[in-house]
Design an enzyme around this catalytic site. Structure first.
Site, PDB file in Angstrom:
ATOM      1  N   PHE A  44       0.825  -1.205   0.000  1.00  0.00           N
ATOM      2  CA  PHE A  44       0.000   0.000   0.000  1.00  0.00           C
ATOM      3  C   PHE A  44       0.860   1.255   0.000  1.00  0.00           C
ATOM      4  O   PHE A  44       0.503   2.271  -0.591  1.00  0.00           O
ATOM      5  CB  PHE A  44      -0.920  -0.025   1.226  1.00  0.00           C
ATOM      6  CG  PHE A  44      -1.726   1.225   1.409  1.00  0.00           C
ATOM      7  CD1 PHE A  44      -2.576   1.665   0.409  1.00  0.00           C
ATOM      8  CD2 PHE A  44      -1.641   1.960   2.580  1.00  0.00           C
ATOM      9  CE1 PHE A  44      -3.326   2.831   0.566  1.00  0.00           C
ATOM     10  CE2 PHE A  44      -2.382   3.116   2.746  1.00  0.00           C
ATOM     11  CZ  PHE A  44      -3.223   3.553   1.749  1.00  0.00           C
ATOM     12  N   ILE A  64      -6.280  -4.341  -3.135  1.00  0.00           N
ATOM     13  CA  ILE A  64      -6.810  -5.541  -2.481  1.00  0.00           C
ATOM     14  C   ILE A  64      -6.578  -5.379  -0.980  1.00  0.00           C
ATOM     15  O   ILE A  64      -5.445  -5.210  -0.536  1.00  0.00           O
ATOM     16  CB  ILE A  64      -6.111  -6.812  -2.995  1.00  0.00           C
ATOM     17  CG1 ILE A  64      -6.188  -6.866  -4.527  1.00  0.00           C
ATOM     18  CG2 ILE A  64      -6.754  -8.051  -2.402  1.00  0.00           C
ATOM     19  CD1 ILE A  64      -5.387  -7.995  -5.142  1.00  0.00           C
ATOM     20  N   HIS A 120      -1.747  -3.961  -5.442  1.00  0.00           N
ATOM     21  CA  HIS A 120      -1.186  -3.880  -4.094  1.00  0.00           C
ATOM     22  C   HIS A 120      -2.183  -4.352  -3.047  1.00  0.00           C
ATOM     23  O   HIS A 120      -3.407  -4.333  -3.267  1.00  0.00           O
ATOM     24  CB  HIS A 120      -0.745  -2.441  -3.768  1.00  0.00           C
ATOM     25  CG  HIS A 120      -1.887  -1.500  -3.451  1.00  0.00           C
ATOM     26  ND1 HIS A 120      -2.492  -1.446  -2.214  1.00  0.00           N
ATOM     27  CD2 HIS A 120      -2.516  -0.573  -4.219  1.00  0.00           C
ATOM     28  CE1 HIS A 120      -3.448  -0.536  -2.219  1.00  0.00           C
ATOM     29  NE2 HIS A 120      -3.486   0.004  -3.434  1.00  0.00           N
ATOM     30  N   CYS A 121      -1.677  -4.794  -1.930  1.00  0.00           N
ATOM     31  CA  CYS A 121      -2.474  -5.003  -0.724  1.00  0.00           C
ATOM     32  C   CYS A 121      -1.816  -4.154   0.348  1.00  0.00           C
ATOM     33  O   CYS A 121      -1.174  -3.153   0.033  1.00  0.00           O
ATOM     34  CB  CYS A 121      -2.552  -6.483  -0.352  1.00  0.00           C
ATOM     35  SG  CYS A 121      -0.948  -7.302  -0.142  1.00  0.00           S
ATOM     36  N   ASN A 122      -1.934  -4.517   1.601  1.00  0.00           N
ATOM     37  CA  ASN A 122      -1.329  -3.690   2.642  1.00  0.00           C
ATOM     38  C   ASN A 122       0.200  -3.821   2.623  1.00  0.00           C
ATOM     39  O   ASN A 122       0.922  -2.849   2.478  1.00  0.00           O
ATOM     40  CB  ASN A 122      -1.876  -4.073   4.019  1.00  0.00           C
ATOM     41  CG  ASN A 122      -1.543  -3.028   5.072  1.00  0.00           C
ATOM     42  OD1 ASN A 122      -0.829  -2.071   4.807  1.00  0.00           O
ATOM     43  ND2 ASN A 122      -2.062  -3.208   6.275  1.00  0.00           N
TER      44      ASN A 122
END
Length: 228
Positions: A44, A64, A120-122
């Site tokens: 993120f 995501i 991206h996710c976290n």
């Protein structure tokens, strides 16, 4: 013939291994890396700077996130980029195969239009890499192991959880089956379907005749019993 095969093998190896010039540094986990031309993967953190995103040429972003992270992991620049936001639980029981087609269609459309996509996710460690590995597997026609290695060789810190890894393995047979169906001659497929339909119709007609015959025989037996 052998020379072509060797060339294909070398191309396959080079695709998976990527550039040998990149020296991985710990701080790179906070950045995004290009997995395939036009496809970036990262955390993120990599989506928070408008200047950085524009300098990279990003046009589309797949965000995501776990539902619990929605207040912080979100679409920050909707006026500048096209977003796809997926609420996904980052645990081993989450079904990512079911959610993948939406991400696949979004990324494919973006790349086909000449765009550049950041997924991206976290943390960019488990959740978003699972989606990217499946995308690479499908579009590069790779085994799950080769697709995983390809992504890992560009973003060394990825580590999909056990549940995601199991689904990545399962997805290989799913995408290969879809490829086989798509490559099957349409005319031959129609002939098979038509033949099966005729067989089913014949079975239905046979079943009806058998039932009629059974009813007639039953009525005859009842009549004979009454006469006696």
């Amino acid at each position: 013939m052998s020379t072509l095969s060797d060339a294909q093998t070398d191309e396959h190896i080079n695709l998976i291994q990527g550039s040998a010039d990149v020296e991985w540094r710990y701080e790179m986990r906070r950045e995004c890396q290009e997995i395939l031309p036009g496809l970036l993967l990262g955390p993120f953190q990599a989506s928070k700077s408008l200047d950085v995103l524009q300098s990279l040429g990003v046009t589309h972003i797949v965000c995501i996130r776990d539902k619990r992270e929605a207040f912080s992991v979100r679409a920050r620049f909707p006026d500048h980029f096209r977003y796809l936001v997926l609420d996904v639980e980052d645990n081993e029981d989450q079904n990512v195969i079911r959610l993948f087609p939406e991400a696949d269609a979004f990324i494919t459309q973006a790349l086909s239009a000449g765009g550049k996509v950041l997924v991206h996710c976290n943390g960019g460690i488990s959740l978003s890499p699972a989606f990217v590995v499946m995308f690479v597997m499908r579009h590069c026609h790779l085994s799950w192991e080769d697709a995983l290695h390809l992504v890992q060789n560009r973003r060394y810190c990825i580590s999909p959880n056990g549940g995601f890894l199991t689904q990545i393995k399962e997805y290989e047979s799913i995408y290969k089956a879809s490829v086989a169906v798509a490559s099957f001659p349409q005319g031959q497929m129609q002939r098979i379907v038509s033949r099966r339909k005729r067989d089913d119709d014949d079975d239905d007609e046979t079943g009806v005749e058998d039932r009629k015959r059974a009813l007639v025989d039953g009525d005859r037996d009842d009549a004979m019993a009454m006469d006696s």
